[in-house]
Design a protein around this motif. Structure first.
Motif: not given
Length: 323
Positions: A34-47, A49-56
């Protein structure tokens, strides 16, 4: 993970049951997955967000680049490096893409029509007509027919149909210069057109439509005219959706040298001469003058001075002595 808290697990239940859970291999394994999957989801979310910030950020850079190019283009017609001119160019760029009616206010000779043309050229309507009329230059009896047009036989001498300026401006911009001179009865008709986009030519039976953007200009205090009951209050506020006030030449005196050189260059191009510009004493002389006629007066002064200056020489202070 990595000595950082990534999540907190809250268990609610009997103490003995909850305590024993951590002794069960299946539960510990479940927590790990569970914690591994949760960590992956957080990492995907951060990526994401980073792509959106870069695009903006890239969009901001591109927008700033376009804005800088536009300001540079405006500087060729609305000349000056003063803070007043910087502010004016910013206002034009902000006003142009909107659908708001623009009211340009300024003294005679400050360049109101140049600003109106700039608003049109930077707007989505730039490829459509820019139709201009000076309300003070046309007799009251003719102004209505110029704006609304007329049908054949509408009055004596109307031997054929005429398309008015409102119809000609369909899809583009209608510029009403010196709108403060418009008679009250015509103000009411203009207000109706602005509200409904519908008008009727003089003598016409059918109502027509016109989708135009209105830009108006005046050198008089319209608010004072409203208080004196010579200008409609409802039309005043309809015109003043986006006000732009032009600086006087006295308020941007540091631009005189740049403007003077521009007018010298224009004179050279028109008369096939090569006058080198203004002597520093001539520039100092101009800076000490208050220019009631603003930029238009400066233009005429420079043309007068150039006409007295020998080719391939500079305009000197004495050239302004007779004006």
């Amino acid at each position: 993970g990595d000595k950082q808290v990534e999540s907190v697990l809250l268990l609610i239940g009997e103490h003995s049951v909850v305590e024993n859970l951590f002794e069960q291999p299946e539960f510990v394994k479940f927590l790990g997955v569970f914690t591994h999957q949760w960590s992956l989801l957080n990492e995907i979310e951060r990526e994401n967000q980073n792509r959106q910030v870069l695009s903006e950020s890239l969009s901001d850079v591109e927008r700033d680049k376009v804005r800088s190019t536009t300001i540079a283009q405006l500087s060729r017609t609305l000349i000056g490096n003063s803070s007043a001119m910087d502010k004016l160019r910013e206002q034009i760029i902000n006003a142009a893409p909107s659908k708001l009616s623009v009211m340009i206010q300024g003294e005679t000779g400050t360049g109101k029509e140049l600003v109106a043309q700039a608003v049109h050229q930077l707007s989505p309507r730039k490829d459509a007509p820019f139709v201009a009329i000076n309300c003070a230059a046309i007799p009251e009896s003719l102004l209505e027919s110029e704006l609304f047009g007329y049908s054949k036989g509408a009055f004596s001498g109307a031997d054929k149909e005429k398309k008015g300026l409102i119809a000609q401006a369909d899809g583009g911009t209608l510029f009403l210069d010196e709108i403060g001179a418009m008679p009250l009865n015509l103000q009411a008709k203009l207000l109706r057109v602005l509200e409904s986009r519908v008008f009727r030519p003089l003598g016409g039976k059918d109502e027509l439509t016109s989708d135009f953007r209105l830009v108006s200009a005046t050198h008089v205090n319209l608010l004072a005219q409203v208080k004196n009951k010579v200008f409609r209050q409802d039309l005043y506020y309809r015109l003043l959706q986006y006000p732009i006030t032009l600086p006087t030449l006295a308020e941007k005196i540091e631009d005189i040298e740049l403007l003077s050189q521009h007018f010298v260059d224009s004179f050279n191009q028109q008369h096939q001469t090569s006058i080198r510009g203004l002597d520093y004493k001539a520039i100092d002389c101009l800076r000490q003058y208050d220019f009631p006629g603003n930029v238009r007066e400066l233009k005429h002064l420079i043309e007068f001075a150039c006409a007295q200056t020998a080719d391939a020489t500079q305009v000197e202070e004495r050239c302004f002595e007779h004006r």
